[in-house]
Design an enzyme around this catalytic site. Structure first.
Site, short mmCIF file in Angstrom:
data_model
loop_
_atom_site.label_atom_id
_atom_site.label_comp_id
_atom_site.label_asym_id
_atom_site.label_seq_id
_atom_site.Cartn_x
_atom_site.Cartn_y
_atom_site.Cartn_z
N LYS A 217 0.82 -1.21 0.00
CA LYS A 217 0.00 0.00 0.00
C LYS A 217 0.85 1.26 0.00
O LYS A 217 0.41 2.31 -0.45
CB LYS A 217 -0.93 0.02 1.23
CG LYS A 217 -1.99 -1.02 1.21
CD LYS A 217 -2.82 -1.01 -0.05
CE LYS A 217 -3.85 0.10 -0.09
NZ LYS A 217 -4.76 -0.05 -1.26
N ALA A 218 2.01 1.19 0.58
CA ALA A 218 2.84 2.39 0.67
C ALA A 218 4.29 1.99 0.86
O ALA A 218 4.57 0.91 1.39
CB ALA A 218 2.38 3.24 1.86
N ARG A 219 5.17 2.85 0.36
CA ARG A 219 6.59 2.64 0.64
C ARG A 219 7.08 3.84 1.39
O ARG A 219 6.83 4.97 1.00
CB ARG A 219 7.38 2.53 -0.67
CG ARG A 219 7.27 1.17 -1.29
CD ARG A 219 8.15 1.12 -2.54
NE ARG A 219 7.76 0.00 -3.36
CZ ARG A 219 8.11 -1.26 -3.11
NH1 ARG A 219 8.88 -1.53 -2.08
NH2 ARG A 219 7.71 -2.23 -3.90
N GLY A 220 7.75 3.60 2.49
CA GLY A 220 8.23 4.72 3.29
C GLY A 220 9.73 4.71 3.37
O GLY A 220 10.39 3.93 2.69
N PHE A 222 11.37 3.62 5.77
CA PHE A 222 11.78 2.33 6.31
C PHE A 222 10.85 1.23 5.77
O PHE A 222 9.83 0.92 6.36
CB PHE A 222 11.71 2.33 7.84
CG PHE A 222 12.46 3.47 8.46
CD1 PHE A 222 13.82 3.60 8.27
CD2 PHE A 222 11.80 4.40 9.23
CE1 PHE A 222 14.51 4.65 8.83
CE2 PHE A 222 12.49 5.45 9.80
CZ PHE A 222 13.84 5.59 9.60
N GLY A 223 11.19 0.64 4.66
CA GLY A 223 10.46 -0.51 4.16
C GLY A 223 9.08 -0.16 3.61
O GLY A 223 8.77 0.99 3.32
N VAL A 225 4.63 -0.83 3.48
CA VAL A 225 3.43 -1.18 4.24
C VAL A 225 2.55 -2.07 3.35
O VAL A 225 2.23 -1.70 2.22
CB VAL A 225 2.65 0.07 4.67
CG1 VAL A 225 1.37 -0.32 5.40
CG2 VAL A 225 3.51 0.96 5.54
N LYS A 238 3.85 -3.41 8.35
CA LYS A 238 4.99 -2.61 7.87
C LYS A 238 6.22 -3.50 8.00
O LYS A 238 6.51 -4.01 9.08
CB LYS A 238 5.14 -1.33 8.70
CG LYS A 238 6.26 -0.47 8.20
CD LYS A 238 6.03 1.01 8.42
CE LYS A 238 6.41 1.45 9.79
NZ LYS A 238 6.41 2.88 9.99
N ASP A 342 8.81 13.11 13.03
CA ASP A 342 8.67 13.01 11.57
C ASP A 342 7.20 13.24 11.22
O ASP A 342 6.61 12.49 10.44
CB ASP A 342 9.15 11.63 11.09
CG ASP A 342 9.39 11.62 9.57
OD1 ASP A 342 9.54 12.72 8.98
OD2 ASP A 342 9.43 10.52 8.99
N1 ADE Z 1 -0.10 3.20 5.20
C1 ADE Z 1 0.72 3.18 6.23
N2 ADE Z 1 0.13 2.58 7.27
C2 ADE Z 1 -1.10 2.20 6.87
C3 ADE Z 1 -2.17 1.54 7.48
N3 ADE Z 1 -2.09 1.16 8.74
N4 ADE Z 1 -3.28 1.35 6.78
C4 ADE Z 1 -3.33 1.75 5.52
N5 ADE Z 1 -2.36 2.36 4.88
C5 ADE Z 1 -1.24 2.59 5.54
#
Ligand code: ADE
Length: 520
Positions: A217-220, A222-223, A225, A238, A342
């Site tokens: 769903k997401a890249r941050g 640190f690694g 999600v 995560k 952050d």
């Molecule tokens: N992106 C980062 N953390 C998330 C989460 N808990 N649910 C959905 N998207 C996210």
């Protein structure tokens, strides 16, 4: 006494001197190594008298897996009252015993041989060097350590144990690797399930949770999600790579503090280490929020005044709770003050009802009463959201200084929401990050210092935003958050108060639904 025994002396074994080497060995390819192979037990099964059993087998030794090891051959034989019988011959892998030994010579002392344990052992590191073998007993030296018969035992046991252990280790590693691969593949291939995270309790891990990863769903920083499935519920996982273990530890520590359950703090389910050594991954399991981050939401949607107030107030409540110490209760210990360090729209998640919860505590600082917060170097976080004192490297390391740094970033997030508020006069611009117009998409630290410290610039406030008292009130609040003078900034609890009175202001008529970007 120096004895030399060659195979020619062995009555029961026929020696074939001119063995035909396989082609690879003839061409002297160093990677192929050959030893004579013999197993008396196998031989006696085929030929109980052993009269016709020969040592003809030449075995190609297995490729070396460890550079510190070298190829060797060995012989294990018995000498019972002068009667010599070979038990085993074959390939030998060792890193110390037989290096630089061209011939197979046992130096065991005479007294090491007993009637019960008459075994002799030699190893060597030439091609087929175990064809012939010798016994040059070492002179007897009185010793206070192990008895000679014990030394002979040790050699025999070492052979058996080394071979046995090697086989078991290889089998176990193969099975574990296979299971790990199968498990990862299963995770990637699972189909999505229905969302319902409310029932997943934050339980202590009994082994690893049966989690199926579904999609990133997401890249941050640190690694990544992942959206994942746990016992039929949708959760977020995560995954920190091994080099980001420190962030995982800090985040886990923050979530595990007493009284960390709060509507506006992301709900923690658990943390796990998966895999070992360089393959290790560190998982952090939380509630999953389908809408994703505030940043995602603002890129795709406008927000009405009411929605802005809902998001803003709940976000400030989360920050207030994080910042404030909570006294111990009957059930739980004191919750210390925490600075996020952050804070930004990517780290604010939106629930279905558009209330916010704060996530991503990998850089957080915990202020336990009477303790120093530990190893802090001030200039951390996302450059774009860094307060002027952080950019200057001039923060004082007091608790309140860190909380005020979060409040500066909170002002920028309020600006992001205002810039996308449908209640302003006229058309609403596309989503831009704070300072994107001033420093672009990838500012250096120098760019940010020049903009925020030297020019004391802040993101532009459009005249169209000042269309009513409530919006002007919000602009004032935002500007008081990002004040250059850190001590003049509003606290999170003040922002909660301001937003809560603004949202209930009857002078302003709210619109109700978010509009998709495309419908504007
Ligand atoms: N992106 C980062 N953390 C998330 C989460 N808990 N649910 C959905 N998207 C996210």
């Amino acid at each position: 006494m120096v004895g030399v025994i060659t195979l020619a002396l062995l009555p029961t074994i026929t020696v074939v001197e001119a063995e035909v080497l396989p082609e690879a060995a003839k061409e002297n390819q160093p990677q192929d190594f050959y030893c004579e192979q013999y197993n008396r037990t196998e031989c006696s099964q085929k030929d109980p008298t052993l009269t016709n059993c020969t040592t003809k087998t030449i075995k190609k030794c297995e490729a070396l897996e460890h550079p510190e090891k070298s190829h060797q051959c060995f012989v294990l034989w018995t000498n019972t009252s002068g009667k010599i019988e070979v038990d085993l011959k074959g390939c030998w892998l060792d890193d110390k015993t037989c290096t630089d030994t061209d011939d197979c010579i046992s130096r065991q002392s005479v007294s090491s041989l007993t009637e019960q344990k008459p075994h002799l052992f030699c190893c060597c590191n030439n091609q087929q060097c175990n064809k012939n073998f010798y016994w040059h007993p070492a002179p007897e030296v009185p010793t206070t350590t192990a008895a000679p018969s014990e030394a002979s035992d040790v050699v025999v046991e070492t052979v058996a144990w080394t071979l046995g252990t090697l086989v078991v280790v290889v089998i176990v590693i193969t099975i574990l690797f296979y299971l790990y691969r199968r498990h990862r593949m299963a995770n990637f291939m699972e189909l999505p399930r229905v969302e319902s995270t409310a029932l997943v309790p934050p339980s202590p891990p009994m082994g690893l949770r049966p989690i199926q990863l579904q999609e990133i769903k997401a890249r941050g920083r640190f690694g990544a999600v992942w959206k994942a499935n746990l016992h039929g519920d949708v959760v977020a996982v995560k995954i920190f790579p091994v080099q980001d273990k420190q962030s995982w530890s800090v985040e886990k520590e923050v979530y595990s503090l007493p009284q960390m359950s709060h509507d506006n703090i992301l709900h923690f389910i658990g943390a796990e280490k998966r895999g070992e050594n360089l393959q290790a991954e560190f998982w952090l399991i939380t509630t999953y929020h389908e809408r994703g981050s505030l940043n995602d939401y603002l890129k795709a949607n406008l927000v009405t005044w009411n929605e802005l107030c809902t998001i803003g107030e709940s976000m400030a409540r989360g920050l207030m709770y994080l910042h404030e110490e909570q006294p111990a209760t009957k059930c739980e210990d004191l919750k210390p003050a925490i600075a996020h360090r952050d804070f930004k729209s990517k780290n604010v998640l939106l629930k279905n009802d558009l209330t916010a919860c704060i996530a991503d505590f990998g850089l957080a600082l915990i202020f336990r009463p009477g303790q120093s917060p530990g190893d802090t170097h001030g200039q951390v976080g996302t450059r774009r959201y860094m307060a002027p004192e952080v950019l200057e490297g001039a923060i004082n390391f007091q608790r309140d200084a860190f909380l005020r740094i979060d409040m500066y970033a909170c002002g920028l997030v309020l600006w992001e929401m205002l810039s996308r508020c449908s209640s302003q006069d006229g058309p609403v611009a596309e989503y831009h990050l704070p300072f994107e117009d001033e420093v672009g998409q990838h500012p250096t630290l120098d760019d940010m210092q020049e903009c925020v410290v030297t020019q004391k610039a802040r993101p532009a406030i459009q005249p169209s935003w000042r269309t009513n008292v409530a919006m002007v009130g919000l602009i004032d609040t935002m500007e008081e958050c990002w004040d250059h003078d850190a001590e003049a900034r509003l606290s999170a609890s003040c922002v909660v108060e301001r937003l809560s009175s603004l949202s209930s202001n009857p002078q302003f008529s709210p619109t109700s639904h978010p509009q998709k970007e495309s419908s504007i």
